[in-house]
Write an enzyme that holds these catalytic residues in place. Structure first.
Site, PDB file in Angstrom:
ATOM      1  N   SER A 109       1.175   9.234  -0.448  1.00 40.70           N
ATOM      2  CA  SER A 109      -0.245   8.959  -0.180  1.00 40.70           C
ATOM      3  C   SER A 109      -0.593   8.986   1.296  1.00 40.70           C
ATOM      4  O   SER A 109       0.226   8.614   2.141  1.00 40.70           O
ATOM      5  CB  SER A 109      -0.606   7.563  -0.708  1.00 40.70           C
ATOM      6  OG  SER A 109      -0.385   7.459  -2.077  1.00 40.70           O
ATOM      7  N   VAL A 120     -10.186   5.534   1.114  1.00 42.94           N
ATOM      8  CA  VAL A 120      -9.856   6.641   0.224  1.00 42.94           C
ATOM      9  C   VAL A 120      -8.373   6.931   0.382  1.00 42.94           C
ATOM     10  O   VAL A 120      -7.894   7.173   1.496  1.00 42.94           O
ATOM     11  CB  VAL A 120     -10.696   7.897   0.540  1.00 42.94           C
ATOM     12  CG1 VAL A 120     -10.319   9.045  -0.390  1.00 42.94           C
ATOM     13  CG2 VAL A 120     -12.188   7.582   0.452  1.00 42.94           C
ATOM     14  N   GLU A 121      -7.657   6.911  -0.721  1.00 41.95           N
ATOM     15  CA  GLU A 121      -6.235   7.261  -0.764  1.00 41.95           C
ATOM     16  C   GLU A 121      -6.133   8.578  -1.522  1.00 41.95           C
ATOM     17  O   GLU A 121      -6.618   8.683  -2.646  1.00 41.95           O
ATOM     18  CB  GLU A 121      -5.463   6.163  -1.493  1.00 41.95           C
ATOM     19  CG  GLU A 121      -3.989   6.437  -1.679  1.00 41.95           C
ATOM     20  CD  GLU A 121      -3.285   5.326  -2.462  1.00 41.95           C
ATOM     21  OE1 GLU A 121      -2.084   5.493  -2.729  1.00 41.95           O
ATOM     22  OE2 GLU A 121      -3.931   4.315  -2.807  1.00 41.95           O
ATOM     23  N   VAL A 122      -5.551   9.584  -0.902  1.00 42.98           N
ATOM     24  CA  VAL A 122      -5.293  10.853  -1.582  1.00 42.98           C
ATOM     25  C   VAL A 122      -3.788  10.942  -1.764  1.00 42.98           C
ATOM     26  O   VAL A 122      -3.026  10.776  -0.806  1.00 42.98           O
ATOM     27  CB  VAL A 122      -5.844  12.058  -0.787  1.00 42.98           C
ATOM     28  CG1 VAL A 122      -5.385  13.370  -1.415  1.00 42.98           C
ATOM     29  CG2 VAL A 122      -7.364  11.997  -0.728  1.00 42.98           C
TER      30      VAL A 122
END
Length: 132
Positions: A109, A120-122
């Protein structure tokens, strides 16, 4: 009852225009118009409906507030490409890449903030990355 998936969630934002520009530019989400001119950000089989602070729709959360969301979004894009893309579009990474645990397994992440300071975590599932 058993829940299958999330269909949509609502983001309360300061500016629908700025939010649409950020999420389309940074995350490739599609800006869609529905109902009587309402805006949403579509991706996969989900969407974020947008409410502008002070102009929310009923029913709504008890205390809709910009910057109150912490969300993890899954990508199939390799994390090295995600990091390069975020740098290219001028989005600073707060943390990461870091190993975390997702809903169905290990993920890698990165974290950043949107225009309303939502976290926001991608993430990329590691088992999918290793299969490539």
């Amino acid at each position: 009852m058993r829940i299958d998936r999330i269909d949509h969630l609502v983001l309360t934002v300061r500016s629908i225009e700025h939010t649409c520009a950020f999420y389309s530019r940074v995350l490739g989400m599609e800006v869609v118009t529905f109902g009587e001119g309402r805006k949403a950000l579509a991706f996969g089989n989900q969407k974020f409906n947008l409410h502008e602070v002070g102009k929310t729709f009923e029913p709504k959360a008890e205390s809709p507030t910009p910057g109150a969301i912490d969300i993890c979004l899954i990508t199939r894009t390799p994390m090295t490409d995600v990091v390069k893309h975020l740098g290219a579009v001028g989005v600073p990474i707060i943390e990461g890449p870091l190993r975390r645990t997702g809903a169905t397994g290990p993920i890698l992440s990165v974290y950043f903030r949107d225009p309303d300071a939502n976290l926001v975590e991608v993430s990329e599932y590691l088992d999918e990355a290793q299969a490539r």
